[in-house]
Design a protein around this motif. Structure first.
Motif, mmCIF file in Angstrom:
data_model
loop_
_atom_site.group_PDB
_atom_site.id
_atom_site.type_symbol
_atom_site.label_atom_id
_atom_site.label_comp_id
_atom_site.label_asym_id
_atom_site.label_seq_id
_atom_site.Cartn_x
_atom_site.Cartn_y
_atom_site.Cartn_z
ATOM 1 N N VAL A 1 -0.893 7.021 10.853
ATOM 2 C CA VAL A 1 -1.000 5.613 10.537
ATOM 3 C C VAL A 1 -0.459 5.640 9.072
ATOM 4 O O VAL A 1 -0.997 5.839 8.080
ATOM 5 C CB VAL A 1 -1.824 4.707 10.591
ATOM 6 C CG1 VAL A 1 -1.800 3.224 10.238
ATOM 7 C CG2 VAL A 1 -2.514 4.843 12.115
ATOM 8 N N HIS A 2 0.912 4.994 8.860
ATOM 9 C CA HIS A 2 1.447 4.816 7.488
ATOM 10 C C HIS A 2 0.904 3.574 6.778
ATOM 11 O O HIS A 2 1.610 2.666 6.937
ATOM 12 C CB HIS A 2 2.919 5.031 7.274
ATOM 13 C CG HIS A 2 3.372 6.512 7.696
ATOM 14 N ND1 HIS A 2 2.968 7.613 6.949
ATOM 15 C CD2 HIS A 2 4.048 7.025 8.956
ATOM 16 C CE1 HIS A 2 3.420 8.797 7.736
ATOM 17 N NE2 HIS A 2 3.978 8.417 8.518
ATOM 18 N N ARG B 1 -10.898 -0.445 6.732
ATOM 19 C CA ARG B 1 -10.058 -1.563 6.543
ATOM 20 C C ARG B 1 -8.528 -1.049 6.052
ATOM 21 O O ARG B 1 -8.697 -0.245 5.082
ATOM 22 C CB ARG B 1 -10.566 -2.661 5.857
ATOM 23 C CG ARG B 1 -10.770 -3.934 6.451
ATOM 24 C CD ARG B 1 -11.671 -5.151 5.758
ATOM 25 N NE ARG B 1 -12.615 -4.522 5.082
ATOM 26 C CZ ARG B 1 -12.736 -4.470 3.752
ATOM 27 N NH1 ARG B 1 -11.854 -4.516 3.063
ATOM 28 N NH2 ARG B 1 -13.875 -3.863 2.956
ATOM 29 N N LEU B 2 -7.548 -1.739 6.645
ATOM 30 C CA LEU B 2 -6.258 -0.833 5.999
ATOM 31 C C LEU B 2 -5.605 -2.412 5.334
ATOM 32 O O LEU B 2 -5.692 -3.371 5.676
ATOM 33 C CB LEU B 2 -5.412 -0.503 7.264
ATOM 34 C CG LEU B 2 -5.801 0.348 7.990
ATOM 35 C CD1 LEU B 2 -4.739 0.757 9.053
ATOM 36 C CD2 LEU B 2 -6.256 1.691 7.459
ATOM 37 N N ALA B 3 -4.565 -1.814 4.607
ATOM 38 C CA ALA B 3 -3.988 -2.966 3.858
ATOM 39 C C ALA B 3 -3.097 -3.980 4.662
ATOM 40 O O ALA B 3 -2.999 -5.168 4.396
ATOM 41 C CB ALA B 3 -2.697 -2.322 2.876
ATOM 42 N N SER B 4 -2.737 -3.435 6.101
ATOM 43 C CA SER B 4 -2.136 -4.152 6.802
ATOM 44 C C SER B 4 -3.110 -5.301 7.394
ATOM 45 O O SER B 4 -2.807 -6.432 7.919
ATOM 46 C CB SER B 4 -1.410 -3.417 7.889
ATOM 47 O OG SER B 4 -2.603 -2.959 8.733
ATOM 48 N N GLY B 5 -4.462 -5.366 7.155
ATOM 49 C CA GLY B 5 -5.285 -5.974 7.763
ATOM 50 C C GLY B 5 -6.157 -5.705 8.864
ATOM 51 O O GLY B 5 -7.085 -6.179 9.286
ATOM 52 N N ALA B 6 -5.715 -4.346 9.532
ATOM 53 C CA ALA B 6 -6.146 -4.045 10.574
ATOM 54 C C ALA B 6 -7.568 -3.083 10.163
ATOM 55 O O ALA B 6 -7.779 -2.985 8.985
ATOM 56 C CB ALA B 6 -5.049 -2.990 11.339
ATOM 57 N N SER B 7 -8.350 -3.102 11.361
ATOM 58 C CA SER B 7 -9.666 -2.292 11.151
ATOM 59 C C SER B 7 -9.486 -1.169 12.262
ATOM 60 O O SER B 7 -9.303 -1.230 13.357
ATOM 61 C CB SER B 7 -10.928 -3.064 11.148
ATOM 62 O OG SER B 7 -11.194 -3.801 10.154
ATOM 63 N N LEU B 8 -9.969 -0.050 11.747
ATOM 64 C CA LEU B 8 -10.083 0.869 12.744
ATOM 65 C C LEU B 8 -11.607 1.736 12.722
ATOM 66 O O LEU B 8 -12.022 1.997 11.468
ATOM 67 C CB LEU B 8 -9.394 2.283 12.154
ATOM 68 C CG LEU B 8 -7.783 2.099 12.087
ATOM 69 C CD1 LEU B 8 -6.888 3.042 11.610
ATOM 70 C CD2 LEU B 8 -7.396 1.730 13.518
#
Ligand SMILES: Cc1cc2nc3c(=O)[nH]c(=O)nc-3n(C[C@H](O)[C@H](O)[C@H](O)COP(=O)(O)OP(=O)(O)OC[C@H]3O[C@@H](n4cnc5c(N)ncnc54)[C@H](O)[C@@H]3O)c2cc1C
Lengths: 242, 420
Positions: free
Chosen positions: B102-103, B117-124
């Protein structure tokens, strides 16, 4: 046969008597002293490929005059294997000990040596042979040990170690520390390939680094921390890589 | 003593995990998240995916599509390598080993619900989280320097564009001009790195601009492979390099990026290039995850797990690695120990004892390579050195050439081991 029965020989004899007590001590551990006359007969095993003495020339193998104290693969004009050239770059010197190990099992010291000679297991034969060869190395300054003759000792690994059956799963885990330098696909770039070797060659090579017989500092360090079982495991793992 | 309590808690958890643990309760395969695709993170991702043969779902979070290695970046400065040689993609990790790459940037870690949390807003979500974010610089470490001035005075201590910038600036030094370096205090990424860089800059200047001079302001009084470098500098670049160590005021430094000056122990000098390598700390995300103590993240030597959280592992430069230096070799070595432990915890596979290794090569001049290396083991307290070696001064030219060739072999090997 004697090339230059010179001052050198005399000096050696004098030194020998000084060093007698320690020679005698070593002898008790490592067997009998070499006998050069017997060695001359044993040299027939080498004669097909090597010459020694006055006017000796390179044949299939390099001539062996002045071999004691000389750097490995240092004979100008002779085309050595890459393996042997590398050992020379590492600074390996032909001494009684390294010659004895090489003659005992050539591939223990130099894995991919071009010398197709199976090895000489009998330590007394090797001691005799080296006593003979030493007569053609006439500069005492080049000869590290004082005695005119040398004793054979066992450099090769014990039959028990040799017989260990490696655990390839352990080998696979340990191999992760090797493949940073040795490429797993077997390609060679500055670091030799170690995949798909006969187990025995692999094991003796690792033990030669571990004992310090082979000089490369990285490999000595890597081998020193491995147990006999771990070395066997690595050999088993690398042998079957495709 | 919070630390003891944590240590105790962690040991207790580890014991509970010794039986094949079913961590993946209710959501299929166990999930490993890796933050950072350098030799620490990418190696861990590759080994877990490869060795678990699909039994563990591995996701790697890394903003760049191409990883440019810092290792060998000095050789790029010296003209021995091209930038293309240093770039590696994550394509094989995805295609051959099934790593989900995931980039994106990780911007937060919620340890209570085990999610990133990712900068895109997604959470993994994760069962095990591996952090290998490398380093960041300590603001204000060098007076007059900040990230805002990094283009005027590059650090070139992260791979890629900064290195290209520094190379362009070196090429533009006027005849007889000056290159200055501010070297970092311990501990920092790649102990011989600044000095290999000085050698490579000198190599270039000697050929193109032989009257140019190099000044190094160093807060330390000794450095890695010092004798070897000083011997090499005297042989190859006599009179070119002025190294100012701590005793001579090397730690008392400020810079002015606008005026292009460096002031060492009160003496101001105008320079043409100023390579500022500031003091370092763990990559910011480690701090955000709350696993750092001071500048670095303490780890358990047996498996690289964080002392603050048994489900988080910290690899490479960001970790407090005991006796190991911060190097790509070390990060790769730690990643394999960690991968073995993580896979064991998640799938019940056999876990072998930790063995760590490092070797760092440096190039002083054409075909003049040197190296330093060691092996390490996990003790109760730290990753402790067991055995080691360093090249000697006065070695033969053949050996130095073989050492350089060996380093090229190592580069090919570690890249294949990291990225597949
Ligand atoms: C000039 C120089 C020369 C060097 N030479 C050598 C050498 O010869 N041999 C050697 O072994 N080592 C060398 N090194 C050191 C080596 O480069 C580092 O030690 C190594 O890269 C550390 O690996 P790492 O995985 O810890 O971190 P890194 O390689 O820095 O990787 C970290 C990755 O994490 C990513 N990241 C950071 N934060 C986030 C986030 N929040 N979300 C997602 N991704 C994130 C970054 O983009 C980066 O790709 C050298 C370094 C330098 C500067």
């Amino acid at each position: 046969m004697h090339v230059r029965p010179s001052i050198a020989t005399l000096a050696v004899i004098v030194m020998a008597s000084v060093a007698w007590s320690c020679v005698a001590h070593a002898e008790a551990r490592a067997g009998k002293r070499g006998d050069a006359d017997a060695g001359a007969r044993i040299f027939t095993q080498c004669k097909g490929c090597h010459e020694v003495g006055q006017g000796a020339q390179d044949r299939i193998g390099p001539h062996l005059n002045g071999i004691f104290g000389r750097k490995v693969a240092a004979h100008d004009g002779f085309w050595y294997s890459q393996s042997m050239t590398r050992a020379g770059h590492d600074g390996l010197i032909w001494t009684a000990k390294t010659l004895d190990a090489y003659v005992e099992n050539p591939r223990a010291l130099i894995s991919k040596t071009r010398m197709s000679y199976g090895g000489m297991p009998n330590p007394q034969d090797r001691a005799d042979l080296l006593a003979f060869l030493r007569m053609f190395s006439d500069d005492p300054a080049n000869i590290p040990e004082a005695a005119p003759t040398v004793q054979g000792a066992d450099h090769d690994i014990s039959p028990d170690t040799r017989a260990l059956v490696g655990d390839a799963e352990l080998g696979e885990y340990l191999s992760s520390a090797c493949v940073t330098c040795h490429q797993i696909d077997g390609s060679v770039q500055g670091v030799p390939s170690i995949t798909r070797w006969p187990t025995e060659d692999f094991v003796v090579a690792m033990h030669a680094y571990k004992s310090g017989l082979r000089l490369h500092p990285v490999m000595q360090m890597m081998a020193r921390r491995l147990s006999d079982e771990e070395i066997a495991g690595l050999a088993a793992y690398f042998k079957d890589l495709d | 003593m919070t630390l003891n309590r944590r240590l105790f808690l962690h040991t207790a958890t580890a014991a509970a995990l010794a039986a094949p643990a079913v961590l993946a309760d209710g959501h299929g395969k166990p999930r490993v998240l890796v933050i950072g695709g350098g030799p620490g993170g990418a190696t861990a991702a590759r080994y877990i995916a490869k060795d678990s043969k699909g039994a563990v779902a591995v996701t790697l979070i890394e903003p760049s599509r191409t990883y440019f290695t810092c290792f060998f970046s000095n050789l790029y400065l010296g003209g021995f390598k091209k930038m293309d040689d240093l770039g590696h993609s994550y394509g094989t990790l995805a295609a051959k080993y099934g790593v989900n790459v995931v980039h994106d940037w990780a911007v937060g870690v919620d340890r209570d619900i085990k999610s990133v949390r990712l900068a895109s807003g997604a959470s993994l979500p994760y069962d095990k989280l591996i952090l290998s974010p490398g380093i960041d610089f300590i603001e204000g470490a060098v007076e007059g320097w900040s990230l805002a001035t990094q283009n005027a005075m590059p650090h070139a201590y992260k791979g890629g564009s900064q290195t290209e910038l520094l190379k362009a600036q070196i090429a533009a030094i006027p005849e007889g001009g000056r290159f200055a370096m501010v070297a970092p205090p311990n501990p920092y990424r790649c102990p011989p790195g600044p000095y290999e860089r000085i050698s490579m800059v000198a190599h270039v200047l000697k050929a193109t601009n032989p009257t140019a001079k190099i000044i190094v302001a160093d807060p330390k009084s000794t450095f890695s492979k010092m004798g070897l470098f000083q011997e090499g500098w005297a042989d190859s670049y006599p009179g070119m390099i002025d190294w100012i160590g701590q005793e001579f005021g090397g730690s008392n430094v400020s810079v002015d990026a606008e005026a292009m000056t460096i002031t060492i122990d009160g003496e101001e000098t105008k320079v043409d290039v100023c390579n500022v390598i500031p003091a370092m700390k763990a990559g910011h995300i480690a701090e955000m995850a709350g696993v750092t103590d001071g500048n670095w993240a303490p780890i358990n030597p047996a498996d690289m797990s964080s002392k603050a959280d048994p489900d988080i592992y910290v690899l490479g430069d960001a970790a407090n690695q005991g006796d190991m230096p911060k190097s790509g070799f070390a990060a790769n070595s730690q990643a394999k120990v960690c991968a073995n432990a993580v896979r064991g915890a998640l799938t019940g596979s056999k876990v072998f004892p930790a063995k760590y290794t490092n070797t760092c090569w440096s190039l002083i001049d054409t075909d003049n390579g040197v190296k330093v290396g060691a092996t390490y083991e996990a003790t109760q307290v730290k990753i402790a050195k067991v055995d080691g070696f360093v090249s000697s001064t006065g070695e033969s030219a053949e050996l130095r050439k073989a050492t350089y060739e060996e380093s090229e072999g190592w580069y090919a090997g570690i890249v294949a081991d990291t990225f597949g």
